[in-house]
Design a protein around this motif. Structure first.
Motif: not given
Length: 46
Positions: A1-17
């Motif tokens: 997983m690239s760093l960009r993909t990892s950051f995007a996943a983290h942003r989605r998780t934070r938004a959902r929470l």
């Protein structure tokens, strides 16, 4: 997983929470138990 993909996943998780916490605050302010149940039912449909 690239760093960009990892950051995007983290942003989605934070938004959902953030959305879940906002919804829980909304439920806590519901004037009646029935209205809280209605809100919960509506949330499961989205």
């Amino acid at each position: 997983m690239s760093l960009r993909t990892s950051f995007a996943a983290h942003r989605r998780t934070r938004a959902r929470l953030r959305e879940e916490r906002a919804f829980e605050r909304l439920l806590a302010r519901a004037p009646t138990v029935e209205s809280a149940h209605e809100l919960r039912a509506l949330a499961t449909r989205r």
